[in-house]
Design a protein around this motif. Structure first.
Motif, PDB file in Angstrom:
ATOM      1  N   GLY A  16       0.838  -1.400  -0.035  1.00 24.75           N
ATOM      2  CA  GLY A  16      -0.011  -0.062  -0.020  1.00 24.75           C
ATOM      3  C   GLY A  16       1.035   1.247   0.007  1.00 24.75           C
ATOM      4  O   GLY A  16       0.480   2.152   0.569  1.00 24.75           O
ATOM      5  N   ASP A  20      -2.389   6.666   1.249  1.00 23.32           N
ATOM      6  CA  ASP A  20      -2.405   7.994   2.378  1.00 23.32           C
ATOM      7  C   ASP A  20      -1.465   8.015   3.330  1.00 23.32           C
ATOM      8  O   ASP A  20      -0.723   8.843   3.619  1.00 23.32           O
ATOM      9  CB  ASP A  20      -3.679   8.384   2.722  1.00 23.32           C
ATOM     10  CG  ASP A  20      -3.886   9.524   3.661  1.00 23.32           C
ATOM     11  OD1 ASP A  20      -3.683  10.705   3.095  1.00 23.32           O
ATOM     12  OD2 ASP A  20      -4.031   9.519   4.939  1.00 23.32           O
ATOM     13  N   LEU A  21      -1.391   6.685   4.208  1.00 26.34           N
ATOM     14  CA  LEU A  21      -0.829   6.446   5.400  1.00 26.34           C
ATOM     15  C   LEU A  21       0.789   6.361   5.123  1.00 26.34           C
ATOM     16  O   LEU A  21       1.811   7.187   5.488  1.00 26.34           O
ATOM     17  CB  LEU A  21      -1.336   5.337   6.044  1.00 26.34           C
ATOM     18  CG  LEU A  21      -0.386   5.092   7.384  1.00 26.34           C
ATOM     19  CD1 LEU A  21      -0.830   6.108   8.218  1.00 26.34           C
ATOM     20  CD2 LEU A  21      -0.884   3.597   7.934  1.00 26.34           C
ATOM     21  N   ARG A  24       1.839  10.276   3.949  1.00 25.62           N
ATOM     22  CA  ARG A  24       2.114  11.075   4.523  1.00 25.62           C
ATOM     23  C   ARG A  24       2.984  10.965   5.888  1.00 25.62           C
ATOM     24  O   ARG A  24       3.707  11.619   6.362  1.00 25.62           O
ATOM     25  CB  ARG A  24       0.782  11.466   5.300  1.00 25.62           C
ATOM     26  CG  ARG A  24      -0.341  12.311   4.572  1.00 25.62           C
ATOM     27  CD  ARG A  24      -1.531  12.864   5.199  1.00 25.62           C
ATOM     28  NE  ARG A  24      -2.240  11.916   5.840  1.00 25.62           N
ATOM     29  CZ  ARG A  24      -2.298  11.653   7.058  1.00 25.62           C
ATOM     30  NH1 ARG A  24      -1.891  12.776   7.738  1.00 25.62           N
ATOM     31  NH2 ARG A  24      -3.260  10.686   7.747  1.00 25.62           N
ATOM     32  N   VAL A  91       1.778  -5.465  -7.545  1.00 29.27           N
ATOM     33  CA  VAL A  91       1.212  -6.828  -7.045  1.00 29.27           C
ATOM     34  C   VAL A  91      -0.230  -6.443  -6.840  1.00 29.27           C
ATOM     35  O   VAL A  91      -0.355  -5.557  -6.086  1.00 29.27           O
ATOM     36  CB  VAL A  91       1.802  -7.335  -5.750  1.00 29.27           C
ATOM     37  CG1 VAL A  91       1.163  -8.429  -5.100  1.00 29.27           C
ATOM     38  CG2 VAL A  91       3.346  -7.503  -5.859  1.00 29.27           C
ATOM     39  N   ASP A  92      -1.200  -7.248  -7.394  1.00 30.66           N
ATOM     40  CA  ASP A  92      -2.517  -7.261  -7.012  1.00 30.66           C
ATOM     41  C   ASP A  92      -2.728  -7.977  -5.831  1.00 30.66           C
ATOM     42  O   ASP A  92      -2.668  -9.320  -5.851  1.00 30.66           O
ATOM     43  CB  ASP A  92      -3.587  -7.575  -8.167  1.00 30.66           C
ATOM     44  CG  ASP A  92      -4.830  -7.629  -7.706  1.00 30.66           C
ATOM     45  OD1 ASP A  92      -5.274  -7.407  -6.469  1.00 30.66           O
ATOM     46  OD2 ASP A  92      -5.884  -7.698  -8.455  1.00 30.66           O
ATOM     47  N   MET A  93      -2.791  -7.419  -4.840  1.00 25.19           N
ATOM     48  CA  MET A  93      -2.767  -8.235  -3.354  1.00 25.19           C
ATOM     49  C   MET A  93      -3.706  -9.241  -3.330  1.00 25.19           C
ATOM     50  O   MET A  93      -3.603 -10.264  -2.502  1.00 25.19           O
ATOM     51  CB  MET A  93      -2.602  -7.244  -2.247  1.00 25.19           C
ATOM     52  CG  MET A  93      -1.538  -6.430  -2.158  1.00 25.19           C
ATOM     53  SD  MET A  93      -1.676  -5.240  -1.277  1.00 25.19           S
ATOM     54  CE  MET A  93      -0.632  -3.866  -1.833  1.00 25.19           C
ATOM     55  N   LYS A  94      -4.689  -9.113  -4.010  1.00 24.74           N
ATOM     56  CA  LYS A  94      -5.545 -10.219  -4.086  1.00 24.74           C
ATOM     57  C   LYS A  94      -5.575 -11.516  -5.269  1.00 24.74           C
ATOM     58  O   LYS A  94      -6.179 -12.298  -4.988  1.00 24.74           O
ATOM     59  CB  LYS A  94      -7.157  -9.576  -4.452  1.00 24.74           C
ATOM     60  CG  LYS A  94      -7.676  -8.928  -3.221  1.00 24.74           C
ATOM     61  CD  LYS A  94      -9.003  -8.318  -3.728  1.00 24.74           C
ATOM     62  CE  LYS A  94      -9.772  -7.838  -2.495  1.00 24.74           C
ATOM     63  NZ  LYS A  94     -11.132  -7.613  -2.760  1.00 24.74           N
ATOM     64  N   ALA A 117       0.091  -1.542   4.870  1.00 26.24           N
ATOM     65  CA  ALA A 117      -0.881  -0.160   4.827  1.00 26.24           C
ATOM     66  C   ALA A 117      -1.969  -0.302   3.823  1.00 26.24           C
ATOM     67  O   ALA A 117      -1.943   0.559   2.965  1.00 26.24           O
ATOM     68  CB  ALA A 117       0.307   0.978   4.674  1.00 26.24           C
ATOM     69  N   THR A 118      -2.638  -1.373   4.268  1.00 29.12           N
ATOM     70  CA  THR A 118      -3.598  -1.441   3.193  1.00 29.12           C
ATOM     71  C   THR A 118      -5.100  -1.666   3.777  1.00 29.12           C
ATOM     72  O   THR A 118      -5.031  -1.645   5.235  1.00 29.12           O
ATOM     73  CB  THR A 118      -3.396  -2.733   2.572  1.00 29.12           C
ATOM     74  OG1 THR A 118      -3.732  -3.678   3.334  1.00 29.12           O
ATOM     75  CG2 THR A 118      -2.119  -2.759   1.941  1.00 29.12           C
ATOM     76  N   PRO A 119      -6.381  -1.691   3.345  1.00 24.83           N
ATOM     77  CA  PRO A 119      -7.525  -1.904   3.933  1.00 24.83           C
ATOM     78  C   PRO A 119      -7.388  -3.270   4.735  1.00 24.83           C
ATOM     79  O   PRO A 119      -6.868  -4.223   4.225  1.00 24.83           O
ATOM     80  CB  PRO A 119      -8.471  -2.002   2.776  1.00 24.83           C
ATOM     81  CG  PRO A 119      -7.897  -1.250   1.897  1.00 24.83           C
ATOM     82  CD  PRO A 119      -6.398  -1.420   1.748  1.00 24.83           C
ATOM     83  N   ILE A 122      -7.896  -7.086   3.422  1.00 27.91           N
ATOM     84  CA  ILE A 122      -7.209  -7.496   2.631  1.00 27.91           C
ATOM     85  C   ILE A 122      -5.861  -8.266   3.040  1.00 27.91           C
ATOM     86  O   ILE A 122      -4.991  -8.890   2.487  1.00 27.91           O
ATOM     87  CB  ILE A 122      -6.849  -6.975   1.104  1.00 27.91           C
ATOM     88  CG1 ILE A 122      -5.920  -5.754   1.417  1.00 27.91           C
ATOM     89  CG2 ILE A 122      -7.931  -6.610   0.301  1.00 27.91           C
ATOM     90  CD1 ILE A 122      -5.391  -5.148  -0.054  1.00 27.91           C
ATOM     91  N   TYR A 123      -5.827  -7.768   4.597  1.00 31.78           N
ATOM     92  CA  TYR A 123      -4.817  -8.743   5.258  1.00 31.78           C
ATOM     93  C   TYR A 123      -4.707 -10.060   5.141  1.00 31.78           C
ATOM     94  O   TYR A 123      -3.961 -10.754   4.826  1.00 31.78           O
ATOM     95  CB  TYR A 123      -4.966  -8.459   6.890  1.00 31.78           C
ATOM     96  CG  TYR A 123      -4.775  -6.935   7.230  1.00 31.78           C
ATOM     97  CD1 TYR A 123      -4.300  -6.154   6.398  1.00 31.78           C
ATOM     98  CD2 TYR A 123      -5.126  -6.699   8.519  1.00 31.78           C
ATOM     99  CE1 TYR A 123      -3.973  -4.740   6.763  1.00 31.78           C
ATOM    100  CE2 TYR A 123      -4.904  -5.246   9.035  1.00 31.78           C
ATOM    101  CZ  TYR A 123      -4.258  -4.425   8.232  1.00 31.78           C
ATOM    102  OH  TYR A 123      -4.089  -3.256   8.790  1.00 31.78           O
ATOM    103  N   GLU A 145      -2.074  -2.514  10.543  1.00 34.86           N
ATOM    104  CA  GLU A 145      -2.560  -1.189  10.798  1.00 34.86           C
ATOM    105  C   GLU A 145      -3.931  -1.449  11.548  1.00 34.86           C
ATOM    106  O   GLU A 145      -4.680  -2.178  11.429  1.00 34.86           O
ATOM    107  CB  GLU A 145      -2.688  -0.448   9.431  1.00 34.86           C
ATOM    108  CG  GLU A 145      -1.576   0.698   9.353  1.00 34.86           C
ATOM    109  CD  GLU A 145      -1.607   1.715  10.484  1.00 34.86           C
ATOM    110  OE1 GLU A 145      -2.480   1.906  11.256  1.00 34.86           O
ATOM    111  OE2 GLU A 145      -0.297   2.283  10.719  1.00 34.86           O
ATOM    112  N   ARG A 221     -11.806  11.411   4.079  1.00 35.24           N
ATOM    113  CA  ARG A 221     -11.823  10.047   4.298  1.00 35.24           C
ATOM    114  C   ARG A 221     -13.295   9.643   4.502  1.00 35.24           C
ATOM    115  O   ARG A 221     -13.545   8.685   5.474  1.00 35.24           O
ATOM    116  CB  ARG A 221     -10.933   9.364   5.445  1.00 35.24           C
ATOM    117  CG  ARG A 221      -9.630   9.776   4.892  1.00 35.24           C
ATOM    118  CD  ARG A 221      -8.697   8.770   5.875  1.00 35.24           C
ATOM    119  NE  ARG A 221      -8.603   9.174   7.388  1.00 35.24           N
ATOM    120  CZ  ARG A 221      -8.306   8.294   8.464  1.00 35.24           C
ATOM    121  NH1 ARG A 221      -8.177   7.056   8.188  1.00 35.24           N
ATOM    122  NH2 ARG A 221      -8.234   8.926   9.618  1.00 35.24           N
TER     123      ARG A 221
END
Ligand SMILES: NC(=O)C1=CN([C@@H]2O[C@H](COP(=O)(O)OP(=O)(O)OC[C@H]3O[C@@H](n4cnc5c(N)ncnc54)[C@H](OP(=O)(O)O)[C@@H]3O)[C@@H](O)[C@H]2O)C=CC1
Ligand SMILES: O=C1O[C@H](COP(=O)(O)O)[C@@H](O)[C@H](O)[C@H]1O
Length: 497
Positions: A16, A20-21, A24, A91-94, A117-119, A122-123, A145, A221
């Motif tokens: 990710g 944003d994370l 920033r 990488v498409d993490m899915k 650092a993703t939603p 999808i962990y 996260e 957000r």
């Protein structure tokens, strides 16, 4: 730089990296660690995202981000060292097949740190993908996260998915407040100073206030925030972590599990809040249009992408009670909200009045001792004490006046730059120290307490109370303390404005 044996090189993989994370906070923090020469010379940093990009383009992206989000001009020397470490894979993490890209960039013989650092949804996919390309062994660390889940059940699902591939000793759950210097200082203040250590209980303390006020709104957000609300976004994690550090018993040592065991006991001792007492001990609010620091801002329901019927809370106040020997009868008042007059986080310990008045009226008219721990900004510690007003009197009595002993960290430690919380946490994860990360049972216990409040709010079906942006929340929040003859602490930062 002092590098001991625990300082090993690693492959630091940032999933990710275009989010944003990462932009920033995480990439600027890696830059600061580089500047402080705290990254092992052989460590590599690999950005992972789903957009096709060359390594050169990625490096240019990272540079412009660091320039945008760092407080000082870019140091060329530091940047040159950092950019030598950078690499990028798409990488498409899915998609389990796309993880083959890792073969070319990570060294299976080195420690690998995977920062997700993703939603959180999808962990599980990411862990499965890493397992599929056979790179998970006991040396791999995974950083998760917050918020982990939406409630206790969904957090268990996510934790189970990750635990299929990683042991608890490999999982680093981030609560960035645990990386803030002043939050860590709570441990030093309590346990390195006998004047506090021996007075830290219901015998001496009347009540505690923990306020985390933000002047920002939801910063674009809406999608995330409207699902979460201030309760899940701030109370479930940051405020309960602060409360646990303030209230915990002394840990036997500073190792990860000693501290986490003690925090967990506090979370377990929190008195449940449910439909029977929800209206007596909680207040929730939602901001309407107003002015913050002189600037006109829209109400929550007028933010971009807003659903104008949303009942999501942007402010929460709670009277929490800890049912154990130390804290019997001592309320912990928690307050957090967006679009408040200023950004300020403070813990205020109100001590009890002395049992007998030797001093007449001046004693009764002054407030008892108070310890203010300013977590951010203007980090510091302030104690209010009573002193005799110097001078002669004919009556033999003493007139008192309250005075402040005020230690501002920026003055006391003027040589030291206060690092950002993420710098501290990234360093700790590279060192393999879990003390500042949250254990699974803590996260679940916190959800357990928070879920019951959220269920009770849903049950009452009342909307949050409106408060104007730029104020301290709904009037009912004042009432929460006023009916017990108390009031919220007025930060000196507010007075300065
Ligand atoms: N932003 C913040 O201030 C804070 C964030 N957090 C947490 O940090 C995490 C990240 O948040 P944030 O950076 O705001 O989120 P963003 O949506 O900005 O970033 C998430 C990143 O993940 C990538 N991504 C999502 N799905 C996939 C996929 N299938 N394959 C590859 N990449 C994917 C996105 O790629 P793409 O750009 O292609 O969509 C994006 O770059 C979340 O868990 C959040 O709760 C916690 C505290 C504060
Ligand atoms: O985790 C979060 O924290 C920030 C506040 O963090 P701070 O370090 O600036 O105090 C908050 O704005 C955000 O909504 C939340 O997700």
């Amino acid at each position: 730089m002092v590098m001991d044996n625990s300082f090993e090189p690693c492959d630091f993989v940032l999933f990710g990296t275009m989010g944003d994370l990462s932009r920033r906070k995480l990439l600027p923090s890696l830059y600061q660690l580089e500047k402080a020469e705290l990254i092992h010379p052989d460590t590599t940093i690999i950005g992972v995202a789903r957009q096709e990009m060359s390594k050169e383009d990625y490096i240019a992206e990272v540079k412009s981000n660091i320039e945008k989000f760092s407080d000082k001009a870019l140091c060329e020397d530091t940047w040159n060292r950092l950019c030598e470490r950078l690499d990028y894979i798409c990488v498409d993490m899915k998609d389990i097949n796309s993880y083959k890209a890792f073969d070319d960039v990570v060294d299976p013989n080195r420690v690998m740190v995977c920062y997700l650092a993703t939603p959180p949804a999808i962990y599980g996919d990411i862990c499965r993908g890493l397992h599929g390309c056979d790179i998970i062994d006991s040396s791999v660390r995974v950083v998760l996260e917050k918020p982990i889940g939406h409630d206790l059940d969904s957090s268990k699902v996510i934790n189970d998915q990750v635990s299929e591939y990683f042991n608890e000793s490999q999982i680093y759950r981030i609560d960035h407040y645990l990386g803030k210097e002043t939050v860590l200082n709570l441990i030093a203040l309590r346990f390195a100073n006998s004047i506090f250590a021996t007075n830290w209980d219901h015998n001496c303390i009347d009540h505690v206030q923990i306020s985390v006020a933000e002047s920002v709104g939801i910063e674009g957000r809406w999608g995330y925030f409207d699902d979460a609300g201030q309760m899940r976004d701030m109370v479930q994690n940051h405020l309960l972590q602060i409360l646990s550090l303030v209230a915990m018993e002394p840990p036997a040592t500073l190792d990860a599990d000693s501290i986490r065991d003690e925090k967990l006991k506090v979370l377990k001792a929190l008195r449940p809040i449910d439909v029977s007492n929800i209206n007596d001990v909680t207040v929730r609010g939602q901001y309407t249009a107003g002015f913050v620091k002189g600037e006109e801002v829209p109400g929550y329901l007028e933010e971009d992408d807003a659903n104008t019927r949303s009942k999501t809370e942007t402010f929460v106040a709670i009277k929490a009670e800890i049912d154990n020997w130390r804290w019997a009868g001592v309320p912990f008042y928690l307050r957090t909200g967006k679009r408040m007059p200023t950004k300020v986080s403070e813990v205020v310990i109100y001590f009890k009045r002395q049992p007998h008045n030797l001093f007449g009226d001046s004693f009764n008219s002054l407030p008892p001792n108070k310890l203010v721990i300013r977590l951010q900004p203007d980090e510091g510690v302030e104690i209010t004490v009573m002193n005799k007003i110097p001078g002669l009197t004919s009556s033999g009595s003493m007139d008192l006046q309250k005075s402040k002993l005020d230690l501002s960290f920026s003055e006391a430690f003027s040589e030291e730059r206060i690092p950002d919380a993420y710098e501290k946490l990234l360093l700790e994860v590279m060192l393999g120290n879990q003390a500042l990360f949250v254990r699974r049972d803590e996260v679940e216990q916190a959800w357990n307490w928070v879920d019951s409040i959220l269920d009770a709010w849903n049950h009452t079906a009342e909307p949050p109370e409106p408060y104007q942006a730029g104020t301290w929340g709904p009037v009912a929040s004042i009432g929460l303390l006023a009916r017990e003859n108390r009031s919220w602490y007025e930060s000196k930062l507010t007075k300065k404005r």
